[in-house]
Scaffold this active site. Structure first.
Site, PDB file in Angstrom:
ATOM      1  N   LYS A  38     -57.086 -71.907 -10.219  1.00  0.00           N
ATOM      2  CA  LYS A  38     -57.981 -72.206 -11.352  1.00  0.00           C
ATOM      3  C   LYS A  38     -57.186 -72.870 -12.471  1.00  0.00           C
ATOM      4  CE  LYS A  38     -57.254 -67.543 -13.196  1.00  0.00           C
ATOM      5  NZ  LYS A  38     -57.777 -66.170 -13.232  1.00  0.00           N
ATOM      6  N   TYR A 265     -41.800 -80.747 -41.257  1.00  0.00           N
ATOM      7  CA  TYR A 265     -42.901 -80.279 -42.109  1.00  0.00           C
ATOM      8  C   TYR A 265     -42.632 -78.919 -42.729  1.00  0.00           C
ATOM      9  CZ  TYR A 265     -46.016 -83.913 -40.271  1.00  0.00           C
ATOM     10  OH  TYR A 265     -46.602 -85.103 -39.935  1.00  0.00           O
TER      11      TYR A 265
END
Ligand SMILES: *Cc1c(COP(=O)(O)O)cnc(C)c1O
Length: 374
Positions: A38, A265
């Protein structure tokens, strides 16, 4: 595709095969293996992984959704396919029948509808019936076993091929889990007493394959262990596995800074000394977790280097001050085995640093990083 992509996820199908063999090695004789593919095979590429597993004789494959199953059938996968989340609406029955998928039946809405319409199917629809023995998610309650079995026993168009349940803590062997095993066995007995004899009874996912040998039954469902991780690091020594995915980036460039300069940042990192930084062109949009800001580790020239400053959307910064001669084009291994097998960054290690689990790390390596199969 350029010759030197900024980053590649190598998928080592040989390691997948080795893991498969290792898992089979600890199963009780006669226990089959369902490979869970999956979520695009936990980010490894569902079709390629399924083809490999089919080639080495996997007994069953498992996906979450009907769409995932249809895609594998369209790709030529012929192995039985279990749709583990079941069907969400009756519309999905048409592809289930057309593509010969095996849905998990876990509630009355599908059960009663299948039972009512089952005579209209050209051939019986194979189902696996799920019971909730303590996960608190999908499944009938064990107390409903007799009623459910009676409905199925009277539905000739529905073939009860499997009966299943799931552990919420497969990596921990405890009384709760053992009581689940007992509850499941009672459900299996109830089904047999009703004249149903499912070919498959299954309960164990990766963790439980190691911790609950008495719950191997006729099939186990292995996902994360196929890809080289355990749900808990405590199992690593019991069953050694190889990380199937290796994410390698090419350093774009390096820069030198004096002490006291803020990087990236938020200025969360200041150079403590003369510092050389390698710029890795991979960021959180590629699935490298932003939570690894100032925490991550990468392998460059087989040495562990620290990720410094915030991880950006497209960039991460590694401190290479203590390494000689790092230059643009050099490899930075973000995940996987280094050159000498000793050093590696496992999905479990990354997950621990990032405050998550290896499942999420692997699933989130984005499609912006090309998969290359070796
Ligand atoms: C995803 C899933 C698995 C596989 O779990 P792993 O821990 O990855 O082995 C097994 N069973 C069910 C029902 C699942 O949803």
């Amino acid at each position: 595709m350029s010759n030197s992509p900024r980053a590649v996820a190598y998928i080592d199908l040989g390691a997948l095969e080795e893991n498969c063999r290792s898992i089979r090695g600890c199963l009780k004789p006669g226990t089959g293996l369902l490979g869970v593919v999956k979520a695009d095979a936990y980010g490894h590429g569902a079709l390629e992984v399924s083809r490999k597993l089919e080639a080495i004789g996997i007994d069953y494959l498992g996906v979450a959704t009907v769409d995932e199953g249809v895609d594998l059938r369209k790709g030529g996968i012929a192995t039985p396919l279990l749709i583990m989340s079941g069907v969400f609406s009756w519309d999905e029955i048409e592809p289930v029948v057309r593509y010969d998928l095996t849905p998990v039946v876990h509630d009355d809405s599908l059960l009663t509808r299948l039972a009512a319409l089952s005579k209209e199917f050209a051939r019986p629809v194979r189902v696996h019936v799920k019971f909730d023995t303590g996960m608190g998610r999908l499944g009938f309650r064990p107390a409903e076993a007799q009623r459910v079995a009676a409905i199925l026993a009277n539905s000739p168009g529905v073939k009860t091929e499997g009966i299943m349940t799931h552990f919420p803590s497969p990596e921990v062997r405890d009384e709760y889990g053992l009581s689940q095993v007992r509850a499941f066995l009672k459900v299996v007995d109830t089904f047999r007493a009703a004249g149903l004899d499912p070919a498959y009874a299954h309960m164990s996912s990766s963790g439980a394959i190691v911790t609950y040998p008495e719950a191997h039954f006729s099939l186990v469902r292995a996902g994360i262990s196929l890809y080289g991780s355990h749900p808990s690091r405590s199992l690593e020594e019991v069953l050694p596995l190889r990380q199937v995915m290796k994410v390698v980036a090419r350093i774009a460039f390096c820069r030198d800074f004096p002490a006291g300069v803020p990087l990236s940042y938020g200025r969360t990192y200041q150079t403590p000394r003369d510092t050389r930084i390698a710029y890795i062109p991979v960021g959180y949009s590629d699935g490298y977790p932003r939570s690894l800001s100032n925490k991550g580790r990468v392998l460059i020239k087989n040495r562990e280097c620290s990720i410094v400053g915030r991880v950006c959307m497209d960039w991460s910064l590694a401190d290479v001050t203590d390494l000689d001669g790092v230059q643009s084009g050099d490899e930075a291994i973000l995940l996987g085995e280094g050159d000498s097998r000793g050093r590696s960054i496992s999905a479990n290690e990354m997950a621990e640093l990032a405050g998550t689990i290896p499942y999420e790390i692997l699933c989130k390596i984005s499609r912006r990083i090309k998969r290359v199969y070796i």
